[in-house]
Design an enzyme around this catalytic site. Structure first.
Site, PDB file in Angstrom:
ATOM      1  N   GLU A   1       0.810  -1.216   0.000  1.00 42.70           N
ATOM      2  CA  GLU A   1       0.000   0.000   0.000  1.00 42.70           C
ATOM      3  C   GLU A   1       0.850   1.276   0.000  1.00 42.70           C
ATOM      4  OE1 GLU A   1      -3.074   1.463   3.352  1.00 42.70           O
ATOM      5  OE2 GLU A   1      -3.315  -0.592   2.639  1.00 42.70           O
ATOM      6  N   ASP A   2       1.962   1.269   0.725  1.00 43.13           N
ATOM      7  CA  ASP A   2       2.696   2.506   0.992  1.00 43.13           C
ATOM      8  C   ASP A   2       4.087   2.607   0.372  1.00 43.13           C
ATOM      9  OD1 ASP A   2       0.525   3.293   2.507  1.00 43.13           O
ATOM     10  OD2 ASP A   2       1.417   2.714   4.416  1.00 43.13           O
TER      11      ASP A   2
ATOM     12  N   ASP B   1      -2.973  -4.082  13.908  1.00 45.90           N
ATOM     13  CA  ASP B   1      -2.825  -2.761  13.278  1.00 45.90           C
ATOM     14  C   ASP B   1      -3.791  -1.769  13.931  1.00 45.90           C
ATOM     15  OD1 ASP B   1      -2.068  -0.805  11.267  1.00 45.90           O
ATOM     16  OD2 ASP B   1      -3.826  -1.395  10.102  1.00 45.90           O
TER      17      ASP B   1
END
Length: 179
Positions: free
Chosen positions: A55-56, A108
């Site tokens: 994702e990042d 998370d």
């Protein structure tokens, strides 16, 4: 196959220079998520370390597989990765279809919900994120066992322990107690 320490180094390199919402090096977040998953074995610890990498960063599932990350770990990472156009609530429901991904997302969520971290956000953002994470827990926690949720939050965010009875009901009596 990669070791946890090799995966940690990979995550550290991938997230180098990134900071989280409160300005802390991003690697600290993924390490905290991974720490919450230690009771469940190395595969989930690896998934915790890598949970935001697709994702990042410029890493892809294919690159992770080529780097020797176990296929099941990559599957879990893909399961918790945001999909373009998918609402957050839908993402959370999708995650609960995979018990291991659910545990990663619980860890998370627990780290993102820590009071000491939230206190450093502006009040409007703190309130918005607290509501988002609380709503996610209402879906995530019932998809796992109370024991697994408790194991994670004891490590990552003990402040959430008070919510366990709200979701799961009061703890059952010890074995041999009256029914």
């Amino acid at each position: 196959m990669k070791s946890v320490s090799e995966v940690d180094s990979l995550a550290e390199g991938a997230h180098a220079g990134q900071v989280d919402k409160i300005g802390v090096p991003y690697i600290e977040h993924v390490r905290a998520v991974a720490a919450g998953l230690t009771p469940f074995g190395d595969g989930l610890v690896m998934a915790g370390l890598l949970h935001d990498i697709v994702e990042d960063t410029d890493w892809t599932a294919e690159k992770l597989l080529a780097a020797g990350i176990p296929p099941r770990v990559v599957e879990i990472v893909e399961a918790v990765t945001n999909q373009p156009g998918m609402a957050y609530e839908e993402k959370i429901r999708r995650i609960t279809a995979d018990s291991s991904a659910t545990l990663v997302k619980i860890s998370d969520n627990a780290h993102n919900s820590r009071p000491d971290r939230a206190a450093q956000l502006l009040p409007d953002k703190r309130e918005r994120l607290a509501a988002k994470y609380r709503t996610a827990r209402a879906t995530l926690w019932p998809a796992a066992s109370r024991a697994d949720v408790e194991a994670i939050v004891r490590i990552v965010n003990p402040a959430l322990l008070a919510e366990l009875d709200e979701v799961f009901g009061p703890s059952s009596a010890p074995a041999g107690g009256s029914a």
